[in-house]
Design an enzyme around this catalytic site. Structure first.
Site, PDB file in Angstrom:
ATOM      1  N   CYS B  75      -3.096 -41.876  67.574  1.00 56.19           N
ATOM      2  CA  CYS B  75      -2.601 -40.397  68.102  1.00 56.19           C
ATOM      3  C   CYS B  75      -1.280 -40.056  68.979  1.00 56.19           C
ATOM      4  O   CYS B  75      -0.776 -39.064  68.407  1.00 56.19           O
ATOM      5  CB  CYS B  75      -3.152 -40.195  69.262  1.00 56.19           C
ATOM      6  SG  CYS B  75      -5.465 -40.292  68.606  1.00 56.19           S
ATOM      7  N   CYS B  78       2.123 -39.072  66.710  1.00 49.66           N
ATOM      8  CA  CYS B  78       2.609 -37.789  66.772  1.00 49.66           C
ATOM      9  C   CYS B  78       2.889 -36.962  67.666  1.00 49.66           C
ATOM     10  O   CYS B  78       2.945 -36.212  67.963  1.00 49.66           O
ATOM     11  CB  CYS B  78       1.256 -37.510  66.131  1.00 49.66           C
ATOM     12  SG  CYS B  78       1.702 -37.746  64.095  1.00 49.66           S
ATOM     13  N   HIS B  79       1.583 -36.881  68.543  1.00 46.96           N
ATOM     14  CA  HIS B  79       1.354 -36.570  70.108  1.00 46.96           C
ATOM     15  C   HIS B  79       2.215 -36.684  71.283  1.00 46.96           C
ATOM     16  O   HIS B  79       2.286 -36.081  72.343  1.00 46.96           O
ATOM     17  CB  HIS B  79      -0.131 -36.098  70.487  1.00 46.96           C
ATOM     18  CG  HIS B  79      -0.454 -35.846  69.260  1.00 46.96           C
ATOM     19  ND1 HIS B  79      -0.512 -34.563  68.785  1.00 46.96           N
ATOM     20  CD2 HIS B  79      -1.501 -35.819  68.534  1.00 46.96           C
ATOM     21  CE1 HIS B  79      -1.422 -33.889  67.542  1.00 46.96           C
ATOM     22  NE2 HIS B  79      -2.158 -35.052  66.952  1.00 46.96           N
ATOM     23  N   CYS B 113      -7.630 -34.844  62.132  1.00 50.05           N
ATOM     24  CA  CYS B 113      -6.443 -35.797  62.278  1.00 50.05           C
ATOM     25  C   CYS B 113      -6.542 -36.521  62.206  1.00 50.05           C
ATOM     26  O   CYS B 113      -5.395 -37.394  61.563  1.00 50.05           O
ATOM     27  CB  CYS B 113      -6.510 -36.045  63.861  1.00 50.05           C
ATOM     28  SG  CYS B 113      -5.048 -34.204  64.141  1.00 50.05           S
ATOM     29  N   CYS B 176     -31.612 -19.586  75.314  1.00 51.98           N
ATOM     30  CA  CYS B 176     -30.917 -19.964  76.590  1.00 51.98           C
ATOM     31  C   CYS B 176     -30.826 -19.380  77.764  1.00 51.98           C
ATOM     32  O   CYS B 176     -30.968 -19.227  79.173  1.00 51.98           O
ATOM     33  CB  CYS B 176     -29.255 -20.171  76.271  1.00 51.98           C
ATOM     34  SG  CYS B 176     -28.833 -21.288  74.219  1.00 51.98           S
ATOM     35  N   CYS B 179     -33.486 -19.351  81.105  1.00 53.31           N
ATOM     36  CA  CYS B 179     -33.138 -19.825  82.241  1.00 53.31           C
ATOM     37  C   CYS B 179     -31.815 -19.999  82.717  1.00 53.31           C
ATOM     38  O   CYS B 179     -31.907 -19.435  83.809  1.00 53.31           O
ATOM     39  CB  CYS B 179     -33.067 -21.837  82.254  1.00 53.31           C
ATOM     40  SG  CYS B 179     -35.018 -21.927  81.166  1.00 53.31           S
ATOM     41  N   HIS B 180     -30.943 -19.821  81.717  1.00 50.71           N
ATOM     42  CA  HIS B 180     -29.410 -20.133  82.269  1.00 50.71           C
ATOM     43  C   HIS B 180     -29.229 -18.849  82.502  1.00 50.71           C
ATOM     44  O   HIS B 180     -27.389 -18.923  83.112  1.00 50.71           O
ATOM     45  CB  HIS B 180     -28.367 -20.716  81.384  1.00 50.71           C
ATOM     46  CG  HIS B 180     -29.133 -21.631  81.633  1.00 50.71           C
ATOM     47  ND1 HIS B 180     -28.628 -22.890  82.124  1.00 50.71           N
ATOM     48  CD2 HIS B 180     -29.455 -22.880  80.070  1.00 50.71           C
ATOM     49  CE1 HIS B 180     -29.510 -24.105  81.898  1.00 50.71           C
ATOM     50  NE2 HIS B 180     -30.153 -24.128  80.727  1.00 50.71           N
ATOM     51  N   ARG B 217     -26.504 -31.782  74.553  1.00 50.21           N
ATOM     52  CA  ARG B 217     -27.358 -31.316  76.129  1.00 50.21           C
ATOM     53  C   ARG B 217     -27.636 -30.083  75.248  1.00 50.21           C
ATOM     54  O   ARG B 217     -28.873 -30.249  75.201  1.00 50.21           O
ATOM     55  CB  ARG B 217     -26.428 -30.709  76.135  1.00 50.21           C
ATOM     56  CG  ARG B 217     -26.598 -30.300  77.465  1.00 50.21           C
ATOM     57  CD  ARG B 217     -27.695 -31.024  78.927  1.00 50.21           C
ATOM     58  NE  ARG B 217     -28.566 -30.659  78.744  1.00 50.21           N
ATOM     59  CZ  ARG B 217     -29.631 -31.103  79.096  1.00 50.21           C
ATOM     60  NH1 ARG B 217     -29.140 -31.748  80.350  1.00 50.21           N
ATOM     61  NH2 ARG B 217     -31.150 -29.933  79.049  1.00 50.21           N
ATOM     62  N   CYS B 221     -31.609 -29.942  75.371  1.00 52.34           N
ATOM     63  CA  CYS B 221     -32.970 -28.235  75.836  1.00 52.34           C
ATOM     64  C   CYS B 221     -33.196 -27.528  74.855  1.00 52.34           C
ATOM     65  O   CYS B 221     -34.445 -27.165  75.064  1.00 52.34           O
ATOM     66  CB  CYS B 221     -31.029 -26.928  75.839  1.00 52.34           C
ATOM     67  SG  CYS B 221     -30.532 -27.202  77.571  1.00 52.34           S
TER      68      CYS B 221
END
Lengths: 106, 260
Positions: B75, B78-79, B113, B176, B179-180, B217, B221
């Protein structure tokens, strides 16, 4: 490949207490779980941890299956002479992970 | 006097009504999940050393410099030697990739990449090296604000993400937002329900004892509401990720967060 983090102050005054902090990546598989097919997952834990300061043991610990994965341990040592602090973790399969830190005592 | 009380009450009701409207609006300032966790976990997250997620960040730093694939490039080739040069970039995913005609999240950007520039096999989603690299980039963007591109082709992606967020699913028939958004701050078993913000991902989960990606995650859920989880990297999960980035715009990135 095991990732280890160590934190030791780079310089410390003679006779002073200083904190050493360690963190190591490890699954600490307890040997009491079963996989998706009901087969027991073999135990794989770090069994023993030893820290020495210029060859003198500072702390030694036997670890057991209830220790969480990625164990974190912090403890204190008293500054004697400049030198190296060595850490060693022994795995169930005998693998030894070592790490060294240097300390300057003023 | 009565009139006064009445008008007073009316004003109060109006205030209540407007705040009610404001709460339903997604432009209210977002709150990080960190505000909802127990003090011990907050302490663990904020301790740069003891935070177990930092083990993955460290590993990511090594992988950044390690050449891989037929092109034998790393990586860093290039970066630049240090990821922080590109740190801002990590804050702005998912983005629309015009050449491929689809949105790309950080995980798939890393794999693009690898396959195209490094000519190396892609890393499996949720594998240790991919988690490590993702965590490393996001950690480099720590304290920067979440930004989201919802212009141009991303408009449709964010809109789809919002649909996913509001779609009822599973045997529990919950979306979702139930609850959230509608029950934020209330207790669910022993935990307080957070806004479901994505600013701390990948996150170290103490109960799973590992670092987890945002998509894992999502799967957890989905499973919790007895819905069939989608595959990691699924288009709908990427869309949901884009919507969450839009919804959490302005929040500081906290990777690696620590959650129960």
């Amino acid at each position: 490949m095991t990732t280890v983090r160590i934190r030791v102050p780079s310089t410390v005054k003679q006779g002073e207490l200083f904190e050493i902090r360690t963190l190591i990546q490890h699954p600490m598989e307890s040997g009491q779980r079963v996989d998706d097919n009901g087969r027991p997952v073999p135990r794989k834990i770090l069994r023993r941890f030893v820290c020495t300061y210029n060859g003198v043991e500072v702390i030694a610990a036997d670890w057991h299956p209830a220790v969480a994965s990625n164990p974190y341990l912090a403890f204190f040592a008293r500054a004697g002479e400049s030198g190296s602090i060595e850490f060693a973790w022994t795995d169930d399969d005998g693998t030894l992970t070592r790490e060294t830190a240097t300390i300057q005592v003023t | 006097m009565i009139l006064f009380r009445l008008s007073h009450g009316l004003v109060a009701a109006l205030v209540l009504l407007t705040t009610g409207v404001a709460q339903g609006d997604d432009r209210r300032p977002p709150r990080s999940g960190l505000e909802f966790v127990a003090p011990g976990l907050r302490q663990l997250q904020e301790d740069e050393f003891a935070n177990p997620g930092m083990l993955w960040v460290m590993r990511g730093n090594q992988l950044w410099r390690e050449p891989a694939g037929a092109a034998n490039k790393s990586c860093a080739d290039c970066h630049g030697k240090e990821a922080p040069e590109n740190a801002g970039a990590a804050a702005g995913y998912p983005r629309f990739d015009a050449a491929r005609g689809r949105p790309v999240n950080l995980e798939s950007r890393i794999n693009l990449c690898r396959t195209e520039e490094m000519r190396a096999p892609p890393l499996a989603y949720e594998s240790e090296p991919l988690l490590a690299l993702t965590a490393y980039f996001r950690h480099a963007a720590r304290s920067q604000s979440m930004v989201a591109d919802d212009s141009g082709a991303m408009t449709a992606v964010v809109a789809r993400g919002r649909q996913v967020f509001e779609q009822r699913r599973g045997a529990f028939d919950l979306a979702c937002r139930h609850c959230h958004e509608l029950n934020v701050g209330k207790s669910l078993r022993e935990e307080r329900i957070s806004e479901g913000q994505s600013n701390g991902f990948p996150t170290y989960r103490v109960s799973w004892q590992t670092l987890v990606s945002l998509h894992r995650r999502f799967q957890a859920c989905d499973t919790a509401v007895s819905a069939e989880p989608l595959a990691l990297g699924h288009d709908d999960y990427v869309a949901l990720e884009a919507y969450l980035a839009r919804r959490g715009t302005g929040l500081a990135i906290e990777t690696p967060a620590v959650r129960r």
